[in-house]
Enzyme design. Structure first.
Site, PDB file in Angstrom:
ATOM      1  N   HIS A  65       0.824  -1.217   0.000  1.00  0.00           N
ATOM      2  CA  HIS A  65       0.000   0.000   0.000  1.00  0.00           C
ATOM      3  C   HIS A  65       0.857   1.266   0.000  1.00  0.00           C
ATOM      4  O   HIS A  65       0.477   2.275  -0.577  1.00  0.00           O
ATOM      5  CB  HIS A  65      -0.977  -0.020   1.185  1.00  0.00           C
ATOM      6  CG  HIS A  65      -2.062  -1.048   1.016  1.00  0.00           C
ATOM      7  ND1 HIS A  65      -2.581  -1.778   2.054  1.00  0.00           N
ATOM      8  CD2 HIS A  65      -2.693  -1.492  -0.091  1.00  0.00           C
ATOM      9  CE1 HIS A  65      -3.501  -2.617   1.599  1.00  0.00           C
ATOM     10  NE2 HIS A  65      -3.581  -2.465   0.295  1.00  0.00           N
ATOM     11  N   HIS A 223     -15.064 -12.612   4.264  1.00  0.00           N
ATOM     12  CA  HIS A 223     -13.961 -13.499   4.643  1.00  0.00           C
ATOM     13  C   HIS A 223     -14.376 -14.128   5.971  1.00  0.00           C
ATOM     14  O   HIS A 223     -14.625 -13.400   6.938  1.00  0.00           O
ATOM     15  CB  HIS A 223     -12.667 -12.707   4.824  1.00  0.00           C
ATOM     16  CG  HIS A 223     -11.991 -12.400   3.532  1.00  0.00           C
ATOM     17  ND1 HIS A 223     -12.582 -11.672   2.549  1.00  0.00           N
ATOM     18  CD2 HIS A 223     -10.775 -12.761   3.057  1.00  0.00           C
ATOM     19  CE1 HIS A 223     -11.752 -11.579   1.524  1.00  0.00           C
ATOM     20  NE2 HIS A 223     -10.650 -12.232   1.793  1.00  0.00           N
ATOM     21  N   GLU A 226     -10.933 -17.511   8.689  1.00  0.00           N
ATOM     22  CA  GLU A 226      -9.504 -17.641   8.343  1.00  0.00           C
ATOM     23  C   GLU A 226      -8.692 -17.963   9.586  1.00  0.00           C
ATOM     24  O   GLU A 226      -7.568 -18.458   9.496  1.00  0.00           O
ATOM     25  CB  GLU A 226      -8.983 -16.340   7.723  1.00  0.00           C
ATOM     26  CG  GLU A 226      -9.032 -16.343   6.213  1.00  0.00           C
ATOM     27  CD  GLU A 226      -8.361 -15.114   5.628  1.00  0.00           C
ATOM     28  OE1 GLU A 226      -8.842 -13.995   5.890  1.00  0.00           O
ATOM     29  OE2 GLU A 226      -7.365 -15.270   4.911  1.00  0.00           O
TER      30      GLU A 226
HETATM   31  C1  6MZ Z   1      -8.001 -11.297   4.330  1.00  0.00           C
HETATM   32  C2  6MZ Z   1      -7.023 -10.208   2.569  1.00  0.00           C
HETATM   33  C3  6MZ Z   1      -6.358 -11.381   2.175  1.00  0.00           C
HETATM   34  O1  6MZ Z   1      -7.975  -4.161  -1.079  1.00  0.00           O
HETATM   35  O2  6MZ Z   1      -5.712  -3.093  -1.157  1.00  0.00           O
HETATM   36  N1  6MZ Z   1      -6.681  -9.246   1.709  1.00  0.00           N
HETATM   37  N2  6MZ Z   1      -7.856 -10.174   3.627  1.00  0.00           N
HETATM   38  N3  6MZ Z   1      -7.394 -12.465   4.026  1.00  0.00           N
HETATM   39  C4  6MZ Z   1      -6.553 -12.552   2.966  1.00  0.00           C
HETATM   40  N4  6MZ Z   1      -5.921 -13.748   2.746  1.00  0.00           N
HETATM   41  C5  6MZ Z   1      -4.541 -13.908   2.545  1.00  0.00           C
HETATM   42  N5  6MZ Z   1      -5.645 -11.116   1.079  1.00  0.00           N
HETATM   43  C6  6MZ Z   1      -5.858  -9.795   0.796  1.00  0.00           C
HETATM   44  O3  6MZ Z   1      -5.956  -5.564  -1.611  1.00  0.00           O
HETATM   45  C7  6MZ Z   1      -5.185  -5.924  -0.484  1.00  0.00           C
HETATM   46  C8  6MZ Z   1      -6.062  -6.068   0.737  1.00  0.00           C
HETATM   47  O4  6MZ Z   1      -6.952  -7.191   0.579  1.00  0.00           O
HETATM   48  C9  6MZ Z   1      -7.167  -7.847   1.817  1.00  0.00           C
HETATM   49  C10 6MZ Z   1      -6.364  -7.067   2.867  1.00  0.00           C
HETATM   50  O5  6MZ Z   1      -7.196  -6.104   3.468  1.00  0.00           O
HETATM   51  C11 6MZ Z   1      -5.292  -6.395   2.015  1.00  0.00           C
HETATM   52  O6  6MZ Z   1      -4.786  -5.222   2.622  1.00  0.00           O
HETATM   53  P1  6MZ Z   1      -6.634  -4.116  -1.777  1.00  0.00           P
HETATM   54  O7  6MZ Z   1      -6.752  -3.968  -3.268  1.00  0.00           O
END
Ligand code: 6MZ
Length: 362
Positions: A65, A223, A226
């Site tokens: 980010h 989600h 997890e």
């Molecule tokens: C939970 C996840 C994730 O939104 O900035 N993200 N949240 N579990 C996961 N499993 C591994 N993988 C990604 O994409 C990145 C964001 O997506 C979520 C997290 O909030 C991460 O900061 P964007 O496009």
């Protein structure tokens, strides 16, 4: 693998900032290093590291980010991510991303989403269908182009957006995201996702925004499970989301409830193995869900972070659980039922699969 690539596929769980190419991340890090904003040698190995625990993955997202937070970069990564999915023969992509506010860059949640939309519109190696309404407004947004990559005629990808609520956000910020999604419905936004570090935040604080979204007719995916958290899992299932992601750490009672409710599960094999949410792929709950005919969709989660592709996920499912070509095709086609886009898109996708059935000699 070649066959898996040739099969049309539907991707319903892909995070924009998790799907960035390593090469782009390294380039962005090098640029910021040259400007003195970061020390490149400190971050290079973080980007290239292969196995990460779940908490390390969220540290990597914080770094990503920092590298991607300006409008131009958001537009660039969106374009590249869509091109990569299209090259993998994904015909329908529901891309999810968290709208971010960054006052130092003059970025609001809305301008972030607009930068994403600019990225979608700037794709030029494949025809992009962003929304039915936009397609009719040819002067403003239609940008159909022939596929110049393989010379086999026109190739098309349907792209829709889900706006994510990050579990770190406040109830107010979550509501802002939902309102933004409602305002941007005519621009390809089709739903809401709740994601982010599962050890952070409380389900109850997101409930009002999610309930409001649902009342306004926006489909929701959560989600869920997890990490082990039975109370939250049960509350999420009771909410009856249209889909859930992962479903890794369910106890027997929650598993039984999930099956009774028949809530479709977005399964991300490589992500779950890499983050050690599941011990090894052969004990993954995919097998149980698949054998009991529970609705499920194979997805990538973060194709860049986990160095995977949707074709690779099908290959992994095939080699681990003994799925043949016909099984994989049926699994891919079944995903049409669970997309958040309208019935017209579902009909178009059914046609694509009918044609592919003959082309692939199945
Ligand atoms: C939970 C996840 C994730 O939104 O900035 N993200 N949240 N579990 C996961 N499993 C591994 N993988 C990604 O994409 C990145 C964001 O997506 C979520 C997290 O909030 C991460 O900061 P964007 O496009």
């Amino acid at each position: 693998m070649e066959w898996c690539v040739s099969m049309p596929k539907i991707e319903l769980h892909a995070h924009l900032n998790g799907s960035i190419r390593d090469s782009t991340l390294l380039e962005l890090a090098r640029d910021l290093g040259e400007k003195g904003a970061i020390v490149f040698s400190d971050v290079e190995h973080v980007i290239l590291k292969n196995d990460r625990s779940l908490s390390e993955v969220f540290k990597l997202f914080d770094l990503i980010h920092i590298l991607t937070t300006d409008h131009k970069t958001v537009t660039r990564i969106t374009k590249e991510v869509i091109e990569d999915f299209a090259a993998d023969n994904v015909v329908y992509l529901e891309l999810r991303t968290t709208p971010k506010r960054n006052d130092s860059k003059g970025m609001s949640k809305r301008s972030y989403v607009e930068a994403v939309l600019d990225g979608i519109r700037s794709v030029n190696v494949v025809e992009v269908d962003l929304s039915h309404k936009l397609n009719m407004d040819t002067s403003a947004y239609s940008h159909a182009m022939n596929d110049v990559c393989d010379g086999t005629g026109s190739k098309k990808i349907y792209v829709r957006l889900l706006l994510s609520i990050d579990r770190r956000e406040t109830a107010e910020a979550a509501m802002e995201t939902v309102k933004l999604a409602l305002e941007m419905r005519d621009f390809g936004v089709v739903g809401i996702d709740l994601s982010g570090n599962p050890s952070v935040g409380e389900w109850l604080s997101f409930f009002p925004a999610l309930e409001f979204a649902r009342k306004q007719g926006l489909p929701i995916t959560l989600h869920c499970g997890e990490v082990p958290n039975p109370d939250e899992i049960r509350a999420m299932l009771d909410f009856l989301p249209r889909r859930i992601g992962h479903a890794c750490c369910f106890g027997d009672d929650e598993w039984k409830l999930l099956k009774e409710l028949k809530i479709p599960v977005e399964i991300c094999l490589t992500s779950n193995i890499r983050t050690e949410t599941i011990a090894s792929v052969d004990v993954h709950h995919f097998a149980d869900l698949y054998e009991s005919n529970h609705p499920l969709i194979l997805c990538t989660d973060d194709a860049g972070v986990f160095s995977t592709s949707l074709s690779a996920e099908y290959m992994l499912a095939s080699s681990t659980f003994g799925l043949g070509k016909r099984d994989m095709f049926q699994l891919a086609e079944k995903a049409i039922e669970f997309i958040f886009a309208c019935d017209k898109v579902k009909r178009d996708l059914k046609m694509i699969y009918t044609t592919a059935l003959t082309e692939l000699n199945l």
